[in-house]
Design a protein around this motif. Structure first.
Motif, PDB file in Angstrom:
ATOM      1  N   GLU A 179       0.769  -1.666   0.226  1.00 62.35           N
ATOM      2  CA  GLU A 179       0.004   0.021  -0.030  1.00 62.35           C
ATOM      3  C   GLU A 179       0.779   1.322  -0.106  1.00 62.35           C
ATOM      4  OE1 GLU A 179      -3.076   2.549   2.660  1.00 62.35           O
ATOM      5  OE2 GLU A 179      -2.785  -0.033   2.946  1.00 62.35           O
ATOM      6  N   ILE A 180       0.408   2.013  -1.137  1.00 61.58           N
ATOM      7  CA  ILE A 180       0.972   3.647  -1.010  1.00 61.58           C
ATOM      8  C   ILE A 180       0.178   4.537  -0.360  1.00 61.58           C
ATOM      9  CG2 ILE A 180       2.676   4.782  -2.099  1.00 61.58           C
ATOM     10  CD1 ILE A 180       3.014   2.748  -4.305  1.00 61.58           C
ATOM     11  N   LEU A 181       0.746   5.262   0.849  1.00 62.11           N
ATOM     12  CA  LEU A 181      -0.047   6.577   1.113  1.00 62.11           C
ATOM     13  C   LEU A 181       1.185   7.755   0.446  1.00 62.11           C
ATOM     14  CD1 LEU A 181       0.798   3.847   3.597  1.00 62.11           C
ATOM     15  CD2 LEU A 181      -2.083   5.290   4.545  1.00 62.11           C
ATOM     16  N   LYS A 182      -0.195   9.319   0.325  1.00 63.72           N
ATOM     17  CA  LYS A 182       1.298   9.650   0.107  1.00 63.72           C
ATOM     18  C   LYS A 182       0.429  11.108   1.522  1.00 63.72           C
ATOM     19  CE  LYS A 182       0.419  13.947  -3.466  1.00 63.72           C
ATOM     20  NZ  LYS A 182      -0.130  14.930  -4.359  1.00 63.72           N
ATOM     21  N   LEU A 183       1.881  11.264   2.040  1.00 60.44           N
ATOM     22  CA  LEU A 183       1.903  12.040   3.671  1.00 60.44           C
ATOM     23  C   LEU A 183       2.579  13.298   2.988  1.00 60.44           C
ATOM     24  CD1 LEU A 183       2.419  12.646   6.628  1.00 60.44           C
ATOM     25  CD2 LEU A 183       4.556  11.515   6.155  1.00 60.44           C
ATOM     26  N   ASP A 184       1.662  13.933   3.383  1.00 58.48           N
ATOM     27  CA  ASP A 184       1.879  16.045   3.127  1.00 58.48           C
ATOM     28  C   ASP A 184       2.816  16.347   5.115  1.00 58.48           C
ATOM     29  OD1 ASP A 184       1.970  18.870   3.744  1.00 58.48           O
ATOM     30  OD2 ASP A 184       0.280  18.778   1.780  1.00 58.48           O
ATOM     31  N   LEU A 185       3.699  16.818   4.873  1.00 60.88           N
ATOM     32  CA  LEU A 185       4.575  16.857   6.623  1.00 60.88           C
ATOM     33  C   LEU A 185       3.251  18.433   6.780  1.00 60.88           C
ATOM     34  CD1 LEU A 185       7.958  16.204   7.070  1.00 60.88           C
ATOM     35  CD2 LEU A 185       5.908  15.284   7.689  1.00 60.88           C
ATOM     36  N   ASP A 186       3.629  19.044   5.394  1.00 58.10           N
ATOM     37  CA  ASP A 186       3.397  20.649   5.758  1.00 58.10           C
ATOM     38  C   ASP A 186       1.313  21.080   6.589  1.00 58.10           C
ATOM     39  OD1 ASP A 186       5.675  22.496   5.620  1.00 58.10           O
ATOM     40  OD2 ASP A 186       5.257  21.894   3.349  1.00 58.10           O
ATOM     41  N   ALA A 187       0.821  20.231   5.856  1.00 57.25           N
ATOM     42  CA  ALA A 187      -0.855  20.072   6.907  1.00 57.25           C
ATOM     43  C   ALA A 187      -0.862  18.558   7.139  1.00 57.25           C
ATOM     44  CB  ALA A 187      -2.026  19.816   4.842  1.00 57.25           C
ATOM     45  N   MET A 188       0.046  18.026   7.576  1.00 62.38           N
ATOM     46  CA  MET A 188       0.042  17.055   8.254  1.00 62.38           C
ATOM     47  C   MET A 188      -1.700  15.807   7.858  1.00 62.38           C
ATOM     48  SD  MET A 188       2.240  16.304  10.021  1.00 62.38           S
ATOM     49  CE  MET A 188       2.056  16.005  12.030  1.00 62.38           C
ATOM     50  N   THR A 189      -1.563  15.656   6.793  1.00 62.30           N
ATOM     51  CA  THR A 189      -2.342  15.049   5.849  1.00 62.30           C
ATOM     52  C   THR A 189      -1.845  13.975   5.735  1.00 62.30           C
ATOM     53  OG1 THR A 189      -2.054  15.635   4.085  1.00 62.30           O
ATOM     54  CG2 THR A 189      -4.120  16.474   5.724  1.00 62.30           C
ATOM     55  N   LEU A 190      -2.510  12.725   5.566  1.00 62.58           N
ATOM     56  CA  LEU A 190      -2.096  11.032   4.907  1.00 62.58           C
ATOM     57  C   LEU A 190      -3.463  10.550   4.118  1.00 62.58           C
ATOM     58  CD1 LEU A 190       0.647   9.473   5.333  1.00 62.58           C
ATOM     59  CD2 LEU A 190      -0.651   8.238   7.121  1.00 62.58           C
ATOM     60  N   GLU A 191      -2.953  10.513   3.016  1.00 63.55           N
ATOM     61  CA  GLU A 191      -3.992   9.280   2.409  1.00 63.55           C
ATOM     62  C   GLU A 191      -3.995   8.173   1.490  1.00 63.55           C
ATOM     63  OE1 GLU A 191      -5.201  12.109  -1.498  1.00 63.55           O
ATOM     64  OE2 GLU A 191      -3.181  12.870  -1.798  1.00 63.55           O
ATOM     65  N   THR A 192      -4.413   7.159   0.932  1.00 63.10           N
ATOM     66  CA  THR A 192      -3.517   5.172   0.680  1.00 63.10           C
ATOM     67  C   THR A 192      -4.001   6.795  -0.801  1.00 63.10           C
ATOM     68  OG1 THR A 192      -4.676   5.036   2.392  1.00 63.10           O
ATOM     69  CG2 THR A 192      -4.407   3.850  -0.361  1.00 63.10           C
ATOM     70  N   VAL A 193      -3.021   5.867  -1.503  1.00 63.17           N
ATOM     71  CA  VAL A 193      -2.929   6.184  -3.217  1.00 63.17           C
ATOM     72  C   VAL A 193      -2.864   4.979  -4.064  1.00 63.17           C
ATOM     73  CG1 VAL A 193      -2.410   8.864  -2.650  1.00 63.17           C
ATOM     74  CG2 VAL A 193      -0.490   7.096  -2.834  1.00 63.17           C
ATOM     75  N   PHE A 194      -1.947   4.193  -3.434  1.00 63.01           N
ATOM     76  CA  PHE A 194      -2.449   2.954  -4.148  1.00 63.01           C
ATOM     77  C   PHE A 194      -2.575   1.770  -3.122  1.00 63.01           C
ATOM     78  CE2 PHE A 194      -0.178  -1.250  -5.497  1.00 63.01           C
ATOM     79  CZ  PHE A 194      -1.064  -1.075  -6.657  1.00 63.01           C
ATOM     80  N   PRO A 195      -4.020   0.580  -3.400  1.00 57.98           N
ATOM     81  CA  PRO A 195      -4.527   0.045  -2.347  1.00 57.98           C
ATOM     82  C   PRO A 195      -3.435  -0.818  -1.826  1.00 57.98           C
ATOM     83  CG  PRO A 195      -5.614   0.258  -3.883  1.00 57.98           C
ATOM     84  CD  PRO A 195      -4.721   1.172  -4.047  1.00 57.98           C
ATOM     85  N   GLY A 196      -2.957  -1.328  -2.796  1.00 57.50           N
ATOM     86  CA  GLY A 196      -1.508  -2.117  -1.959  1.00 57.50           C
ATOM     87  C   GLY A 196      -2.632  -4.115  -2.495  1.00 57.50           C
ATOM     88  N   TYR A 197      -2.399  -4.920  -1.685  1.00 56.64           N
ATOM     89  CA  TYR A 197      -2.818  -6.134  -1.002  1.00 56.64           C
ATOM     90  C   TYR A 197      -2.882  -6.800  -0.843  1.00 56.64           C
ATOM     91  CZ  TYR A 197      -0.618  -4.458  -6.009  1.00 56.64           C
ATOM     92  OH  TYR A 197      -0.297  -4.461  -7.598  1.00 56.64           O
ATOM     93  N   ILE A 198      -4.557  -6.386  -0.267  1.00 58.27           N
ATOM     94  CA  ILE A 198      -5.035  -7.057   1.089  1.00 58.27           C
ATOM     95  C   ILE A 198      -4.334  -8.229   1.514  1.00 58.27           C
ATOM     96  CG2 ILE A 198      -6.683  -7.257   2.674  1.00 58.27           C
ATOM     97  CD1 ILE A 198      -6.196  -4.688   2.031  1.00 58.27           C
ATOM     98  N   GLY A 199      -4.465  -9.432   0.822  1.00 57.06           N
ATOM     99  CA  GLY A 199      -4.872 -10.923   0.698  1.00 57.06           C
ATOM    100  C   GLY A 199      -4.350 -12.449   2.531  1.00 57.06           C
ATOM    101  N   GLU A 200      -2.418 -11.932   2.812  1.00 59.06           N
ATOM    102  CA  GLU A 200      -2.126 -11.797   3.803  1.00 59.06           C
ATOM    103  C   GLU A 200      -1.137 -11.159   4.399  1.00 59.06           C
ATOM    104  OE1 GLU A 200      -2.858 -14.951   4.705  1.00 59.06           O
ATOM    105  OE2 GLU A 200      -3.703 -15.859   3.364  1.00 59.06           O
ATOM    106  N   ALA A 201      -2.359  -9.317   4.695  1.00 64.57           N
ATOM    107  CA  ALA A 201      -1.744  -8.606   4.881  1.00 64.57           C
ATOM    108  C   ALA A 201      -1.729  -8.579   6.216  1.00 64.57           C
ATOM    109  CB  ALA A 201      -2.240  -7.962   4.864  1.00 64.57           C
ATOM    110  N   LYS A 202      -1.030  -9.923   7.308  1.00 61.92           N
ATOM    111  CA  LYS A 202      -0.554  -9.418   8.965  1.00 61.92           C
ATOM    112  C   LYS A 202       0.343  -8.338   9.155  1.00 61.92           C
ATOM    113  CE  LYS A 202      -3.456 -13.325   8.240  1.00 61.92           C
ATOM    114  NZ  LYS A 202      -2.937 -14.198   8.477  1.00 61.92           N
ATOM    115  N   VAL A 203      -0.194  -8.757  10.445  1.00 65.00           N
ATOM    116  CA  VAL A 203       1.248  -7.058  11.089  1.00 65.00           C
ATOM    117  C   VAL A 203       2.318  -7.433  10.231  1.00 65.00           C
ATOM    118  CG1 VAL A 203      -0.129  -6.809  12.588  1.00 65.00           C
ATOM    119  CG2 VAL A 203       1.813  -8.886  12.805  1.00 65.00           C
ATOM    120  N   GLY A 204       3.687  -6.740  10.179  1.00 60.78           N
ATOM    121  CA  GLY A 204       5.167  -6.586  10.461  1.00 60.78           C
ATOM    122  C   GLY A 204       5.990  -6.933   8.730  1.00 60.78           C
TER     123      GLY A 204
END
Length: 204
Positions: A179-204
């Motif tokens: 998953e790819i998120l776009k981070l705006d450090l000035d506005a302190m916002t975070l949004e997902t721009v690519f959802p990635g692959y849920i599948g076996e998305a376990k911690v770590g």
């Protein structure tokens, strides 16, 4: 104008087995490499060229960043602040093998019930917060597209820090492999721009 992109590594065999990888230095499996290629295609299709990579020193994050960015790891900056949460004595263990009461307490609030010898949610939030504060002070990010390659729980901490969420919300956040998120450090916002692959998305 540059942007900061945050990505979780691709799948590993320990993800598939539902293990707490933590600081264990595992490799991507073939599915993970395919996921990273999918994230690279997203960047290419959207004409996003990565200028700089800062990554956790663990192999799964480094290899993911290399595939996604198209940049050799020789040019990466390794950042210990982006390493995965330490799970202490639980490192490498399958979630299903942990005592249910201890496991449930950990995921309900790891500040009150950390893994034995491991980090708390607040430890991770504070660690990544210091990294982002230092990055913001440098201001260099403003004219470069920077990829931060890291891990599930670390990105939980980053999300809590950016959005001002309390530690007890740490494990309610879901981060898929690559998953790819776009981070705006000035506005302190975070949004997902690519959802990635849920599948076996376990911690770590």
């Amino acid at each position: 104008m540059g942007a900061i992109y945050v990505c979780r590594h691709g799948q590993t065999d320990m993800n598939v087995r539902g293990c707490l990888q933590g600081r264990t230095d595992t490799q991507l499996n073939e599915t993970g490499r395919a996921q990273a290629r999918g994230a690279a295609k997203f960047l290419a299709d959207n004409e996003i060229l990565i200028d700089e990579v800062r990554t956790s020193p663990l192999s799964r994050a480094v290899e993911s960043a290399e595939i996604i960015s198209g940049i050799s790891h020789d040019h990466f900056t390794l950042e210990h602040a982006l390493i995965e949460m330490s799970f202490g004595d639980w490192e490498g263990l399958a979630l299903e093998g942990l005592p249910k009461e201890e496991r449930d307490a950990f995921f309900a609030n790891s500040d009150l019930h950390p893994a034995p010898g491991g980090e708390t949610a607040s430890d991770v939030i504070n660690r990544v917060g210091k990294f982002l504060t230092a990055m913001k002070m440098r201001r260099r990010y403003q004219d470069r597209n920077i990829l931060l390659s890291s891990h599930g729980a670390l990105i939980h901490g980053l999300t809590c820090y950016v959005k001002g969420l309390p530690p007890e919300k740490f494990w309610t956040i879901k981060i898929a492999n690559c998953e790819i998120l776009k981070l705006d450090l000035d506005a302190m916002t975070l949004e997902t721009v690519f959802p990635g692959y849920i599948g076996e998305a376990k911690v770590g």
